[in-house]
Scaffold this active site. Structure first.
Site, PDB file in Angstrom:
ATOM      1  N   LYS A   1      -9.802   7.669   1.963  1.00  0.00           N
ATOM      2  CA  LYS A   1      -9.792   6.687   2.076  1.00  0.00           C
ATOM      3  C   LYS A   1     -11.535   6.246   2.716  1.00  0.00           C
ATOM      4  O   LYS A   1     -12.087   4.729   1.646  1.00  0.00           O
ATOM      5  CB  LYS A   1      -9.206   5.491   2.949  1.00  0.00           C
ATOM      6  CG  LYS A   1      -8.017   5.201   2.247  1.00  0.00           C
ATOM      7  CD  LYS A   1      -6.794   4.400   3.186  1.00  0.00           C
ATOM      8  CE  LYS A   1      -5.301   4.455   2.278  1.00  0.00           C
ATOM      9  NZ  LYS A   1      -4.489   5.116   2.775  1.00  0.00           N
TER      10      LYS A   1
ATOM     11  N   HIS B   1      -2.797   7.872   5.745  1.00  0.00           N
ATOM     12  CA  HIS B   1      -3.279   6.738   5.225  1.00  0.00           C
ATOM     13  C   HIS B   1      -4.278   5.940   6.165  1.00  0.00           C
ATOM     14  O   HIS B   1      -4.891   4.670   5.464  1.00  0.00           O
ATOM     15  CB  HIS B   1      -1.530   5.462   6.113  1.00  0.00           C
ATOM     16  CG  HIS B   1      -2.056   4.109   5.293  1.00  0.00           C
ATOM     17  ND1 HIS B   1      -1.654   4.174   3.967  1.00  0.00           N
ATOM     18  CD2 HIS B   1      -2.319   2.478   5.693  1.00  0.00           C
ATOM     19  CE1 HIS B   1      -1.599   2.526   3.545  1.00  0.00           C
ATOM     20  NE2 HIS B   1      -2.415   1.970   4.209  1.00  0.00           N
TER      21      HIS B   1
ATOM     22  N   PHE C   1       2.193  -3.278   3.543  1.00  0.00           N
ATOM     23  CA  PHE C   1       2.702  -4.880   4.039  1.00  0.00           C
ATOM     24  C   PHE C   1       4.070  -4.551   4.087  1.00  0.00           C
ATOM     25  O   PHE C   1       4.539  -4.721   3.300  1.00  0.00           O
ATOM     26  CB  PHE C   1       1.727  -5.727   3.660  1.00  0.00           C
ATOM     27  CG  PHE C   1      -0.167  -6.165   4.422  1.00  0.00           C
ATOM     28  CD1 PHE C   1       0.341  -5.350   5.861  1.00  0.00           C
ATOM     29  CD2 PHE C   1      -0.537  -7.050   3.975  1.00  0.00           C
ATOM     30  CE1 PHE C   1      -1.835  -5.231   5.919  1.00  0.00           C
ATOM     31  CE2 PHE C   1      -1.940  -7.154   4.433  1.00  0.00           C
ATOM     32  CZ  PHE C   1      -2.431  -6.659   5.144  1.00  0.00           C
TER      33      PHE C   1
ATOM     34  N   HIS D   1      -9.738   1.573   0.075  1.00  0.00           N
ATOM     35  CA  HIS D   1      -8.576   1.431   0.151  1.00  0.00           C
ATOM     36  C   HIS D   1      -7.946   0.942  -1.458  1.00  0.00           C
ATOM     37  O   HIS D   1      -7.936  -0.370  -1.490  1.00  0.00           O
ATOM     38  CB  HIS D   1      -7.957   0.554   1.147  1.00  0.00           C
ATOM     39  CG  HIS D   1      -6.418   0.597   1.487  1.00  0.00           C
ATOM     40  ND1 HIS D   1      -5.454   1.215   0.282  1.00  0.00           N
ATOM     41  CD2 HIS D   1      -5.716   0.571   2.241  1.00  0.00           C
ATOM     42  CE1 HIS D   1      -4.744   1.041   1.335  1.00  0.00           C
ATOM     43  NE2 HIS D   1      -4.382   0.106   1.686  1.00  0.00           N
TER      44      HIS D   1
ATOM     45  N   GLU E   1      -0.666   5.181  13.249  1.00  0.00           N
ATOM     46  CA  GLU E   1      -0.750   6.676  12.309  1.00  0.00           C
ATOM     47  C   GLU E   1      -0.956   7.927  13.788  1.00  0.00           C
ATOM     48  O   GLU E   1       0.358   8.578  13.915  1.00  0.00           O
ATOM     49  CB  GLU E   1      -1.379   6.631  11.736  1.00  0.00           C
ATOM     50  CG  GLU E   1      -1.413   7.672  10.543  1.00  0.00           C
ATOM     51  CD  GLU E   1      -1.698   8.004   9.083  1.00  0.00           C
ATOM     52  OE1 GLU E   1      -1.468   8.870   8.554  1.00  0.00           O
ATOM     53  OE2 GLU E   1      -2.440   7.002   9.638  1.00  0.00           O
TER      54      GLU E   1
ATOM     55  N   CYS F   1       0.725  -0.715   0.463  1.00  0.00           N
ATOM     56  CA  CYS F   1       0.253   0.739  -0.323  1.00  0.00           C
ATOM     57  C   CYS F   1       0.600   1.580  -0.295  1.00  0.00           C
ATOM     58  O   CYS F   1       0.038   2.314  -0.518  1.00  0.00           O
ATOM     59  CB  CYS F   1      -1.056   0.278   1.365  1.00  0.00           C
ATOM     60  SG  CYS F   1      -1.544  -1.596   1.399  1.00  0.00           S
TER      61      CYS F   1
END
Length: 418
Positions: free
Chosen positions: A340, A308, A404, A345, A319, A168
């Site tokens: 998002k 994010h 990831f 996403h 975050e 991502c």
């Protein structure tokens, strides 16, 4: 040739395709209106899946961006999105490729997964009809670099070209590496971004098996709710975004419209866990400090952050902690939203669509909202622009992306001041 520090990089074009529209103007207006592109999946029979919702691209025709319908048939949906977004960015930029040295125009167009639909469909063919019936186009259709390759092929762009892949964080890495490529003098213009098309049975099943996706199937529009106490996972989106990054003097010479200046890039690893972020956001914090150092900005000069924030119980708070650690008391003065909540996403395309929205935020001096933020998590006590846009001064911004594997990528940009 000017030195690294002397070369400045600006954004002069934006192209995109998402569940909220097929161009940046439409997407931006829908974001300001708090529209949500998430609904029940229609691409295939979703019966039996734990998560039955996604942000699908509807009524999409890639043909205008391709040389012929035959080339469309020979490419995967993720390439359709990527090439189309690149074509849109080219149109938006006003670049006349006939007047450019195409050896100095490059493409960094990444994808987190690539042609998953082709992989799935051709595996069915293999099992049902045997190896002799597998398409000769299977490999070039599914490899994740092909969107970048096809766009350069169709538009004869011979400069630096590769595809980033960092889950991502993919498209933010593409943008950062494009910035660095121009800074060091290896290109004058770069098309950079990401593309993804994973709303297929295998993609939905795989992410659902991780217990990573929202199962708020009865309320699709309210399913993605970053920083809210009711968040229960991310909602998959698809699409692409591509930005034209250009060396400033090159842009000035042709009289280009400039959205903003890209001034910093941070790239670090958590080295913590296969999928879980560092609990305190330490790796992300190092990326933010790196980007600020490149930009020669102090933390208190950042006015807006596009987070994010994917609407996962753990990730959102990591975050938040990072922002508080890096920005201190200033964290409570800036605006930080999670778009998002509207686009879903978009995985490898997420950072690029969010960078596009940062460009529009600077242009309009408006922070876009985080929708569905009705009951904030007690730890998420910053200004996350709940539900309604906020008019405010935005001279400098940051765009956060985490993937990831522990990948952290952050872009810092500034309002262009000449």
């Amino acid at each position: 040739m000017s030195s690294w520090s002397d070369r400045r990089v600006v954004v002069t074009g934006i192209g995109c395709v998402s569940s909220l529209g097929h161009d940046i103007g439409t997407v931006w207006q829908n974001v300001l209106a708090g529209q949500c592109g998430i609904d029940r999946v229609t691409n295939f029979d979703i019966t039996g899946y734990d998560s039955q919702i996604a942000a699908e691209v509807k009524n999409f025709d890639p043909t205008p961006a391709f040389p012929s319908p035959k080339e469309v048939r020979r490419s995967d949906r993720f390439s359709h999105f990527g090439v189309y977004a690149g074509w849109g960015a080219l149109k938006d930029s006003g670049l006349d490729l006939a007047k450019e040295n195409l050896d100095e125009v490059g493409v960094f167009l990444g994808s987190g997964i690539g042609g998953l639909n082709t992989t799935e469909e051709q595996h069915k063919v293999l099992l049902s009809k045997g190896p002799g019936r597998v398409s000769p186009f299977m490999i070039p259709m599914l490899i994740l670099n092909m969107s970048s390759g096809l766009f350069s092929l169709y538009y004869k762009l011979r400069g630096p070209n590769f595809a980033t892949c960092s889950a991502c964080a993919t498209s933010t890495h593409a943008l950062g590496e494009a910035w660095a490529t121009i800074k060091r003098g290896d290109a004058s213009v770069m098309f950079a971004g990401g593309t993804e098309a994973t709303i297929v049975p295998l993609g939905m099943a795989g992410f659902a098996a991780m217990r990573a996706m929202s199962t708020r199937n009865a309320e699709p529009k309210k399913s993605s709710r970053p920083f809210d106490q009711g968040r229960d996972g991310f909602v998959m989106g698809e699409g692409a975004a591509v930005l034209v990054l250009e060396e400033l003097e090159h842009a000035k010479k042709r009289g280009a419209r400039i959205y903003c200046e890209v001034s910093g890039y941070g790239n670090t690893a958590d080295a913590n866990h296969m999928t879980a972020p560092d609990p305190e956001g330490e790796g992300a914090g190092r990326a933010m400090r790196m980007a600020l150092r490149h930009a020669e900005l102090r933390p208190e000069q950042i006015d807006y952050i596009n987070c994010h924030a994917t609407s996962t119980p753990v990730g959102d708070l990591c975050e938040v902690r990072m922002i508080k650690h890096v920005f201190g008391e200033h964290a409570y003065k800036l605006a930080a939203s999670a778009t998002k909540s509207m686009t879903g996403h978009m995985l490898g395309a997420a950072g690029a669509i969010e960078m596009a929205l940062c460009c529009k935020a600077v242009e309009a001096q408006v922070a876009p909202p985080t929708i569905n933020l009705d009951n904030p998590d007690p730890e998420a006590d910053l200004n996350f622009v709940p539900n309604t846009p906020q008019e405010r001064k935005i001279d400098a911004f940051a765009n956060n992306s985490f993937g990831f594997g522990g990948h952290n990528a952050i872009i810092v940009g500034k309002r262009f001041a000449g």
